[in-house]
Design an enzyme around this catalytic site. Structure first.
Site, PDB file in Angstrom:
ATOM      1  N   ARG A 122       6.231 -81.485 110.231  1.00 56.14           N
ATOM      2  CA  ARG A 122       7.089 -81.347 109.057  1.00 56.14           C
ATOM      3  C   ARG A 122       6.909 -82.526 108.125  1.00 56.14           C
ATOM      4  NH1 ARG A 122      13.201 -79.581 109.493  1.00 56.14           N
ATOM      5  NH2 ARG A 122      12.831 -77.500 108.690  1.00 56.14           N
ATOM      6  N   GLN A 127       3.969 -78.796 103.863  1.00 54.99           N
ATOM      7  CA  GLN A 127       4.988 -77.789 103.560  1.00 54.99           C
ATOM      8  C   GLN A 127       4.409 -76.435 103.217  1.00 54.99           C
ATOM      9  OE1 GLN A 127       7.609 -79.229 100.562  1.00 54.99           O
ATOM     10  NE2 GLN A 127       9.149 -79.734 102.082  1.00 54.99           N
ATOM     11  N   ASP A 130       3.968 -74.433 106.244  1.00 58.34           N
ATOM     12  CA  ASP A 130       5.077 -74.420 107.183  1.00 58.34           C
ATOM     13  C   ASP A 130       5.599 -72.989 107.330  1.00 58.34           C
ATOM     14  OD1 ASP A 130       7.239 -74.847 108.706  1.00 58.34           O
ATOM     15  OD2 ASP A 130       8.177 -76.345 107.416  1.00 58.34           O
ATOM     16  N   SER A 133       9.319 -72.356 108.294  1.00 64.65           N
ATOM     17  CA  SER A 133      10.283 -72.380 107.203  1.00 64.65           C
ATOM     18  C   SER A 133      10.247 -71.083 106.415  1.00 64.65           C
ATOM     19  CB  SER A 133      10.006 -73.547 106.264  1.00 64.65           C
ATOM     20  OG  SER A 133      10.284 -74.747 106.912  1.00 64.65           O
ATOM     21  N   TYR A 230      15.182 -82.115 112.474  1.00 63.72           N
ATOM     22  CA  TYR A 230      15.840 -81.113 113.301  1.00 63.72           C
ATOM     23  C   TYR A 230      17.085 -81.708 113.947  1.00 63.72           C
ATOM     24  CZ  TYR A 230      11.646 -78.255 112.948  1.00 63.72           C
ATOM     25  OH  TYR A 230      10.625 -77.498 112.483  1.00 63.72           O
TER      26      TYR A 230
END
Lengths: 523, 480
Positions: A122, A127, A130, A133, A230
Site C-alpha cells: 500500500r 495505488q 491496488d 481497494s 490497516y
C-alpha cells in the site's frame, strides 16, 4: 509475450481479468492477448468484442494455459489450474498466500512465478494496481444497494401529501475503502449516516464523505500508520467501550453495514446477538466481513437470513462479482497497470524486477522459490499522523486578561513611540530654523494621511496604485518649473530636462492607470 | 501672472485631490473616478505653479512639456499589460533622475547667490528659485544643503535601482541575483564614503562633492538591485516607488514647496506600505529581501516521497467537466506565457456550464503588487471572482479542481508542513486541500527559491506539462 485470461472456474465468479479495453492497452505494451472463449460473457463482454479489440479467442482452457506465457486471473487457481502451470510461466491473480500455503507450495513446485494482486504494497505509487481497494470500493457500494433492496423504506426523508417519511439511519462500522464507499453511496441516497472506526485519524475522511464520526473517548487509540493503514486488534477495554457505543446505536439505526477486518485474522465480532435483538423489525445488516466469519454473530456466509425479530442479515461474499462488469473493468485496469510496471521498456518483454518494491512485494513465488512474506517495503505506506495540537479553549477570564494585557502593551508601545517622536521633534526644533519646522509639520501630517489612506486600498488595485503614485510623484516637475527661469544656463538646461522626464512620468502614469482601471469589469 | 495667493490655494486643492485620488482606490468602481481626481490635481498644481509669480523660461518649459506629454501618451498606449512592471520601474527612474537634477540646480543657484553676495555685498535682482534663496538666513541655507544631499542621494539610488529593476523585469538584465566580489561590503563602503562627502560639502567643499556623491549613490542603487532576484521584484518595485516619493519630499524641503512635500510623503508612505505587505506575504523581513537571499535553513528539508504524475489535456478536461467548483491559481508563469486570455476563455466556458469558477491570488504572485489582477482584468475576467489569499484559503477543502498556472512557491505545502524549509511560515494558498490539483508547468524544475515543491508529489496532484498558453488552448475545445 502472450498474456492469456482463462474463464474463471470457481462457482458464481462472474468477473474476468481481461476486458476489451484493457486488452488494447496491453497490446500497446507490445504484448499479445489471448482469452478463453466465453470468459467475459458473465461480465458482459462477448467474444466478438474481444476479437474487435485484437484479442485471440482460444477454444479451451487447456490451449490457453499452454499458449500463454503470462496467465491473468481473478481468483486463485484451482488444483487443476495449478497443475497446468509450468516452468517460467507467470500467474497474476488474487492469491491470498497466507491462507493458501499448500497452493503456494504447489505453484512453487511447478516452477511458475506468481504475482498476488492482494499483496501489492500500500504505497502511493502502487495505488493504480491496488485491486483490493477497487474491489472493496465496489463491495461498499453494492452493500448499500443490497441493503436498500431488502429495506422496506426510502433512504431519504420526504414530506409527501401522503405523509412524512423519516430518513433511513445507516451505521457503517469500519471506514476502510469499502466503508467509505458505503458511506458515500448511502449519503448520496439521502440517508443519515454514522460511521465508526478504531483509527481516529480516519475521522476526517468519514466527515468528508458526509457521515458523522462516532467518537470514542479513549486514551489509548490506535495509530493506523504503523500497520500500513490497516486496523490492528484492540485491547479488551477498548472493545468493551466500543460495544457499549454500538449497543446505544442499535435501537436507533435502520441499516448496519459492517466492514471491519484485521489482516490475517478472523473478523472481529462487533455486532452481537443482543444488538440484533434490540434493532427494529425490518432493519437490515450487511456483513461485508462474512468471508472471514463475519462481524455479526448471526451472519451465515453467502446467505441472507432473517432473525427472530425480523432483522435481515446479509452475508454474501461475492459483492464484486455481483457487479461483474464494473469490477472486471476496474480489476482489468489494475492488472494492466501491473503489466505496465512489469514491462518498463514497453517492448513486450516482461522484466520481473525483484528490486522494485511493488513487484517484490506482490511476488509470492519466483524462480522455484517461495518469496512470501516479502521484506518490509523501503517506503512507508503512509506518513505517520502528526499529533494534533491540543488548543485549550481559554476561559472568559483568561481571554479578558490576554485582551487587557494586549491592550496595555499596545498602549505602552504607542505612547513610547509618541514620546520618542516628540523628543526627536523637540531636538530638531532646537537646531532647525522655523521655516523648516513649518514644512516638517506638513510632511509628518502627510505621512500620517498616506498611511491611513493606503491601508484601505484593495489588494487587486495595487498595480494601479503604483501607477497612480508614480504619476503623482511626477510632481517633482514643480521643482523644475520653479528653477527653469533661472539666470544660469546650466540650471535652465537641467531644469528643462527634468520638466521633460517628469512630464513623461505624469502623462504616462495617469494614462496607463486609466487604461488599467477601465479593464476591471464586474461580472 | 497669478499671485502667490492663487498658488497657495492651488497647492491646497491639489493636495486634497491627490489624497482623494489615492483613497478612491479602495474599490474598482470608485477607482475610475479617483484617477480623475489625480489628473485634475496634477493639472491644477502644474498650471498654477507655472503661471505663478517669479517663473520664467516659458520658451523652455512649454515645448518640453509638450514633448514629454507626447512621449508619455505613446508609452502608455503601447505598453502590454504583462509589461506593466517594467513600465512602472522605468517611470520611477525618471523621478529619481529629475530629483538629482533639481537638487544639483538648487545648489548651483545657492552658489550663484552666495558668490554675488560675496562679490559686492549688495542684493541683486535674482529670478526664479535664486530669488527665494537670496532671502534665506545662513542657518536656513545649512538646512538647504542637508536637503540637497538627501535629495541627490535618494534620487540617485532610485534612478539606477529602477533602471536595473527595469532591465531585470524586461529580461534585458539577467534575473538572477548577482553581485561584484565584496558584496554588501562594497555598498557599505560607498555609503560611508557618501557620508564623508556630505560632511565635506556641508563644510564648504566645492560642487564636485555633489557629483561624486551622486556617482556613489548611482553605484549603490545599481549594486543593491543587481543582488536581488527576479521573484523579489514586487518588493523592490514598491521600495523604489517609496524612494521616489521620499526624493520628491526632500526636494520639496529644498525648494520650500509644501505641495511637493505632501505629495512626496503620500507616495513615499504608499510604497512603504506596499513593501511591507509584500514582505509579510513572503514571511520575510524587509532587510532580508533587500540584502538578498534566503536565511539559512535550520536543518535538512523533509524528504519528499512519491512521484510526479503527468496528465494530458483530455484528462484535465474530463476532470473539469465533472467538477462543480474550480479555483485557478495564476503566477508569474501565466504572465510569461501570455496565457491570460486563454485562461479567460476557459473561465468563460466553465462559467457558461454553470460551474463556480474563482481565482486565488497570492499577494506576491507576479512581479508587481497586484500584477495578476491587472492581467486578468485585461483578459476581461470579472474582478468579483478574483479573490485574495485570505478570502479563498478556507474554500479549497470544498473545491473539486484547482488549476495552478505557472506558480510554485506560493502553493508550496512545505511552508506549512516542514519547519526546516527555507520558506517555512510563509503564508501560502492551500491548494492541496482540494480534491484534485492540476499544475500547469513547463518542466520539472523548482521555483524561484530553488526548493522542491511537495505539492507536485501529492496523490491528488497531476502535472500538466507544457507552455501554459498552448496547454490551455489544447484544453479549451475538450471542455464542454
Amino acid at each position: 509475450m502472450r498474456i492469456g485470461a482463462p474463464k474463471e472456474t470457481s462457482r458464481g465468479e462472474a468477473r474476468v481479468a481481461l476486458t476489451p479495453e484493457s486488452a488494447k492497452q496491453i497490446q500497446k505494451l507490445g504484448h499479445e492477448c489471448l482469452i478463453e472463449t466465453g470468459a467475459g460473457l458473465a461480465a458482459g463482454f462477448n467474444d466478438d468484442a474481444y476479437r474487435d479489440a485484437g484479442v485471440t479467442v482460444v477454444d479451451s482452457a487447456d490451449t490457453l494455459w499452454q499458449d500463454a506465457e503470462v496467465v491473468i486471473k481473478v481468483r486463485e487457481p484451482s488444483d487443476t489450474e495449478a497443475a497446468r502451470l509450468r516452468q517460467g510461466q507467470t500467474l497474476i491473480a488474487f492469491f491470498w498466500p497466507a491462507q493458501n500455503e499448500a497452493l503456494l507450495e504447489k505453484c512453487k513446485a511447478q516452477g511458475a512465478s506468481v504475482i498476488a494482486m492482494d499483496m501489492v504494497p500500500r504505497i502511493s505509487r502502487a495505488q493504480k494496481m491496488d485491486a483490493l481497494s477497487s474491489m472493496a470500493n465496489i463491495a461498499g457500494y453494492r452493500a448499500v444497494i443490497e441493503a436498500g433492496n431488502n429495506f422496506g423504506r426510502f433512504f431519504t426523508g420526504q414530506v409527501t401529501a401522503a405523509g412524512k417519511v423519516p430518513p433511513a439511519k445507516v451505521l457503517v462500522i469500519g471506514a476502510g475503502v469499502a466503508g467509505l464507499a458505503a458511506i458515500g453511496t448511502a449519503t448520496s441516497l439521502g440517508a443519515v449516516v454514522r460511521a465508526f472506526d478504531v483509527r481516529p485519524e480516519v475521522s476526517e475522511q468519514i466527515e468528508s464523505m458526509g457521515a458523522e464520526f462516532l467518537f470514542l473517548d479513549f486514551e489509548d487509540s490506535q495509530d493506523g500508520s504503523e500497520s500500513g493503514g490497516y486496523a490492528s486488534p484492540s485491547s479488551p477495554e477498548f472493545r468493551e467501550k466500543q460495544l457499549e457505543c454500538f449497543r446505544e446505536q442499535a435501537p436507533d439505526v435502520d441499516i448496519v453495514i459492517t466492514t471491519a477486518l484485521i489482516p490475517g485474522r478472523p473478523a472481529p465480532k462487533l455486532w452481537l446477538e443482543d444488538m440484533v435483538a434490540a434493532m427494529k423489525p425490518g432493519s437490515v445488516i450487511v456483513d461485508l466481513a462474512a468471508e472471514k466469519g463475519g462481524n455479526c454473530d448471526l451472519t451465515q456466509p453467502d446467505e441472507r437470513i432473517v432473525s427472530d425479530n425480523g432483522v435481515i442479515v446479509i452475508g454474501y461474499t461475492d459483492f464484486p462479482s455481483r457487479m461483474a462488469t464494473q469490477s472486471s473493468l476496474l480489476y482489468a485496469t489494475n492488472i494492466r497497470h501491473m503489466l505496465t510496471d512489469l514491462t518498463p521498456e514497453k517492448d513486450g518483454v516482461i522484466n520481473h524486477n525483484m528490486d522494485d518494491d511493488v513487484i517484490r512485494g506482490a511476488t509470492v513465488t519466483h524462480q522455484g522459490e517461495v518469496t512470501f512474506p516479502p521484506p518490509p517495503p523501503k517506503v512507508k505506506a503512509i506518513a505517520a499522523a502528526k499529533p494534533k495540537k491540543k488548543e485549550k479553549e481559554p476561559t472568559p477570564e483568561e481571554k479578558k486578561a490576554t485582551e487587557a494585557s494586549a491592550f496595555k502593551a499596545q498602549t505602552k508601545r504607542q505612547v513610547g513611540i509618541l514620546a520618542i517622536g516628540g523628543a526627536l521633534m523637540l531636538l530638531l526644533g532646537q537646531v532647525a530654523p522655523a521655516s523648516f519646522m513649518q514644512h516638517f509639520i506638513v510632511f509628518v501630517l502627510a505621512c500620517f494621511i498616506g498611511f491611513q489612506v493606503i491601508w484601505k486600498v484593495s489588494h487587486s488595485l495595487h498595480t494601479p496604485l503604483m501607477a497612480v503614485t508614480n504619476a503623482i510623484s511626477g510632481i517633482i516637475i514643480l521643482g523644475a518649473i520653479l528653477q527653469i527661469g533661472s539666470g544660469s544656463a546650466v540650471v535652465s538646461v537641467l531644469a528643462a530636462i527634468s520638466v521633460l522626464i517628469a512630464t513623461i512620468n505624469i502623462v504616462g502614469g495617469f494614462l496607463v492607470t486609466r487604461r488599467m482601471l477601465a479593464m476591471f469589469q464586474k461580472s | 501672472m497669478l499671485g502667490q495667493g492663487f498658488v497657495s490655494a492651488a497647492a491646497i486643492a491639489a493636495s486634497v485631490l491627490f489624497i482623494l485620488s489615492l483613497g478612491g482606490l479602495s474599490n474598482q468602481e470608485k477607482a475610475k473616478r479617483a484617477v480623475w481626481y489625480g489628473i485634475v490635481g496634477m493639472a491644477v498644481a502644474v498650471f498654477f505653479t507655472a503661471f505663478g509669480p517669479g517663473i520664467g523660461g516659458y520658451w523652455w518649459l512649454i515645448p518640453m512639456m509638450i514633448i514629454g506629454a507626447v512621449i508619455g501618451t505613446y508609452m502608455a498606449g503601447k505598453v502590454e499589460m504583462t509589461e506593466m512592471p517594467q513600465l512602472v520601474a522605468a517611470l520611477h527612474s525618471f523621478v529619481g533622475l529629475a530629483a538629482v537634477f533639481v537638487a544639483w540646480s538648487a545648489d548651483l543657484e545657492r552658489r550663484r547667490v552666495l558668490a554675488a553676495r560675496a562679490a559686492d555685498g549688495v542684493m541683486h535682482e535674482f529670478s526664479a528659485f535664486a530669488a527665494l534663496v537670496a532671502t534665506k538666513a545662513p542657518d536656513e541655507l545649512t538646512f538647504l544643503q542637508i536637503e540637497v544631499v538627501l535629495g541627490i542621494f535618494i534620487g540617485a539610488v532610485t534612478f539606477t535601482g529602477s533602471v536595473i529593476a527595469f532591465g531585470k523585469l524586461a529580461g534585458k538584465v539577467d534575473g538572477k541575483p548577482r553581485q561584484l566580489p565584496g558584496g554588501h561590503l562594497l555598498n557599505a563602503a560607498a555609503a560611508v564614503l557618501s557620508l564623508l562627502l556630505a560632511v565635506m560639502y556641508l563644510n564648504g567643499a566645492g560642487f564636485w562633492t555633489l557629483i561624486v556623491l551622486a556617482a556613489l549613490a548611482f553605484f549603490i542603487g545599481y549594486h543593491l538591485i543587481m543582488g536581488i532576484g527576479g521573484a523579489d521584484m514586487p518588493v523592490v518595485v514598491s521600495m523604489l516607488n517609496s524612494y521616489s516619493g521620499w526624493a520628491a519630499a526632500a526636494i520639496g524641503f529644498t525648494l520650500g514647496n509644501d505641495l511637493l512635500i505632501v505629495t512626496g510623503a503620500l507616495v513615499g508612505s504608499s510604497g512603504a506600505i506596499l513593501s511591507y505587505i509584500m514582505c509579510k506575504a513572503m514571511n520575510r523581513n524587509f532587510v532580508n529581501v533587500i540584502l538578498g537571499g534566503f536565511g539559512g535553513s535550520t536543518g535538512p528539508a523533509a524528504e519528499i516521497e512519491g512521484e510526479q504524475v503527468a496528465i494530458d489535456a483530455s484528462g484535465v478536461a474530463s476532470a473539469l467537466n465533472d467538477a462543480d467548483s474550480v479555483v485557478i491559481v495564476p503566477g508569474y508563469g501565466m504572465a510569461v506565457a501570455q496565457a491570460q486570455s486563454a485562461v479567460s476563455d476557459l473561465v468563460r466556458k466553465l462559467r457558461a456550464a454553470g460551474k463556480n469558477v474563482r481565482f486565488g491570488i497570492h499577494p506576491v504572485a507576479g512581479r508587481l503588487p497586484g500584477h495578476m489582477n491587472v492581467l486578468l482584468a485585461e483578459a476581461k475576467v470579472p474582478y468579483d471572482i478574483v479573490l485574495e489569499m485570505d478570502e479563498i484559503n478556507d474554500d479549497f477543502a470544498t473545491t473539486d479542481v484547482v488549476i495552478v498556472i505557472g506558480s510554485n512557491d506560493i502553493v508550496n505545502p512545505a511552508a506549512e508542513e516542514d519547519p526546516n524549509s527555507p520558506i517555512a511560515g510563509m503564508p501560502v494558498l492551500k491548494v492541496w486541500e482540494a480534491k484534485q490539483v492540476f499544475i500547469c508547468k513547463r518542466g520539472q524544475g523548482t521555483g524561484y527559491s530553488g526548493i522542491e515543491n511537495p505539492l507536485f508529489f501529492k496523490e491528488n496532484s497531476r502535472m500538466f506539462y507544457g507552455d501554459a498558453r498552448d496547454s490551455l488552448n489544447a484544453l479549451l475545445p475538450l471542455v464542454d
